[in-house]
Design an enzyme around this catalytic site. Sequence first.
Site, PDB file in Angstrom:
ATOM      1  N   GLU A 120      30.342  35.644 -15.519  1.00  9.27           N
ATOM      2  CA  GLU A 120      29.781  36.906 -15.034  1.00  9.27           C
ATOM      3  C   GLU A 120      28.271  36.909 -15.227  1.00  9.27           C
ATOM      4  OE1 GLU A 120      31.642  40.297 -16.846  1.00  9.27           O
ATOM      5  OE2 GLU A 120      33.622  39.368 -16.738  1.00  9.27           O
ATOM      6  N   CYS A 133      20.802  39.358 -16.392  1.00  6.15           N
ATOM      7  CA  CYS A 133      21.543  39.032 -17.619  1.00  6.15           C
ATOM      8  C   CYS A 133      22.471  37.874 -17.268  1.00  6.15           C
ATOM      9  CB  CYS A 133      22.334  40.261 -18.089  1.00  6.15           C
ATOM     10  SG  CYS A 133      23.347  39.923 -19.535  1.00  6.15           S
ATOM     11  N   CYS A 140      33.365  31.863 -24.841  1.00  9.22           N
ATOM     12  CA  CYS A 140      32.470  31.771 -26.004  1.00  9.22           C
ATOM     13  C   CYS A 140      33.295  31.317 -27.205  1.00  9.22           C
ATOM     14  CB  CYS A 140      31.833  33.135 -26.291  1.00  9.22           C
ATOM     15  SG  CYS A 140      30.630  33.076 -27.644  1.00  9.22           S
ATOM     16  N   CYS A 144      33.466  36.616 -32.130  1.00 13.50           N
ATOM     17  CA  CYS A 144      33.162  37.963 -32.652  1.00 13.50           C
ATOM     18  C   CYS A 144      34.324  38.900 -32.281  1.00 13.50           C
ATOM     19  CB  CYS A 144      31.840  38.473 -32.071  1.00 13.50           C
ATOM     20  SG  CYS A 144      30.443  37.406 -32.498  1.00 13.50           S
ATOM     21  N   CYS A 147      34.294  41.478 -29.181  1.00 12.53           N
ATOM     22  CA  CYS A 147      33.693  41.032 -27.909  1.00 12.53           C
ATOM     23  C   CYS A 147      34.749  40.436 -26.981  1.00 12.53           C
ATOM     24  CB  CYS A 147      32.611  39.990 -28.216  1.00 12.53           C
ATOM     25  SG  CYS A 147      31.867  39.242 -26.764  1.00 12.53           S
ATOM     26  N   CYS A 370      32.178  44.535 -19.731  1.00 13.01           N
ATOM     27  CA  CYS A 370      31.559  43.226 -19.963  1.00 13.01           C
ATOM     28  C   CYS A 370      32.571  42.175 -20.436  1.00 13.01           C
ATOM     29  CB  CYS A 370      30.428  43.353 -20.982  1.00 13.01           C
ATOM     30  SG  CYS A 370      29.478  41.854 -21.119  1.00 13.01           S
TER      31      CYS A 370
END
Length: 386
Positions: A120, A133, A140, A144, A147, A370
């Site tokens: 994205e 962005c 990832c 975390c 997230c 997100c």
Amino acid sequence: MTRLPAALPAGKMPGMTLALPLIPDTAAVSRRAILDVPADDLKAWLADRRQPPMRAKQVRRQLLAARATAFADMTDLPKGLRDDLTEHFTPFGSTVVQHLKSGDDTHKLLVRLADGKLIECVLIQNDARATACVSTQVGCGMGCVFCASGLNGVARNLTAGEIVEQLILLRNLTDPNTTREDRAPRLTHIVVMGMGEPLANLENLLDALAVAGDKDGLGIGQRHVTISTVGLPAKIRKLADADKQYHLAVSLHAPNDELRNRIVPTNVQTGIPDILAAADYYFETTGRQVTYEYVVLGKVNDQPEHAHELVDLLRRRKAFVNLIPWNDVAGLTYRRPTDDDLRGFIDTLRDGGVSVQVRRRKGADIDAACGQLRREAEEKPKNSED
Ligand code: SAH
């Protein structure tokens, strides 16, 4: 017709519309994306065709500065060369599979890479700024707990070309002829805050940012670029030694190791003291003030004792704190802070002499999702993706 994933509740996206992809989904996977062809290989390919090496530069300038989206449009190149390029390469390896536009002109793209993986990227437009962005990895690996990007781990690093392509796709959404005072005719800023840990892919990121900064590229100055990291001390020092003027943002999120270990798992290996020492080194080396990001998780890290501890950590540093009230992630049970808790947190920091602001919620409707566009799309059967 593209449909919105079910996990994006309509109520969270006022005014959001779907627009058509910018580049038709015809990129042949067998042809290499030209921005990922090493300069020497391309020059050799050109030499085989008795073309001077400067043609490579012309192609890049066409894609980066002149907004060309096909070799055929590059009219400063000989016709035969344009045909040859079309046969052997593709101008872009990425295709836009979903394009969300919010009421405030924030755009979010779900992009399919040449190998089918999804990432994205977002364009935020306000105050005569156009900020891209971008993602640096597929998924990832930092884990975390709050997230969406890391829920399924990391698949791979993006290439420099894939990072640059995101910038081009987003830049192509800016209006070069705008007469609005609150709009920019081109990209002005980059925040490396999309999917992935940028410092885990530092080499490719630096290559991509060099292209972004080039006058013949996108012309975005180093001081207009922010790199956000979970806090990898050795890589922060390496970035400092790269002698660039990029702005560094460190995702601190907790004022003590006990709490940070729980919400940012990589902290177990690093620890806050090493991260702060590396960030201090970054400031000493580059002269650029470091921002500390702090995702505010209601009742988890937003209580008065947390604010006081944070003051103790940062008071003597020339630091700046950016508070990010948590954005909902489907399937996770954290909450946003209450207004009172957030106000109290800010007041304690200010009283303690720490500069702080709450991140403005441009395109809040899109922000709320997100990392989730991709998750939804990957969980859908292939044939319902579009
Ligand atoms: N890996 C980089 C970039 C992550 S995205 C890093 O850790 O900094 C940029 C910021 O958004 C990070 O501070 C990240 O922790 C934060 N973030 C991630 N998910 C979030 C969510 N659901 N709500 C608010 N902030 C979030």
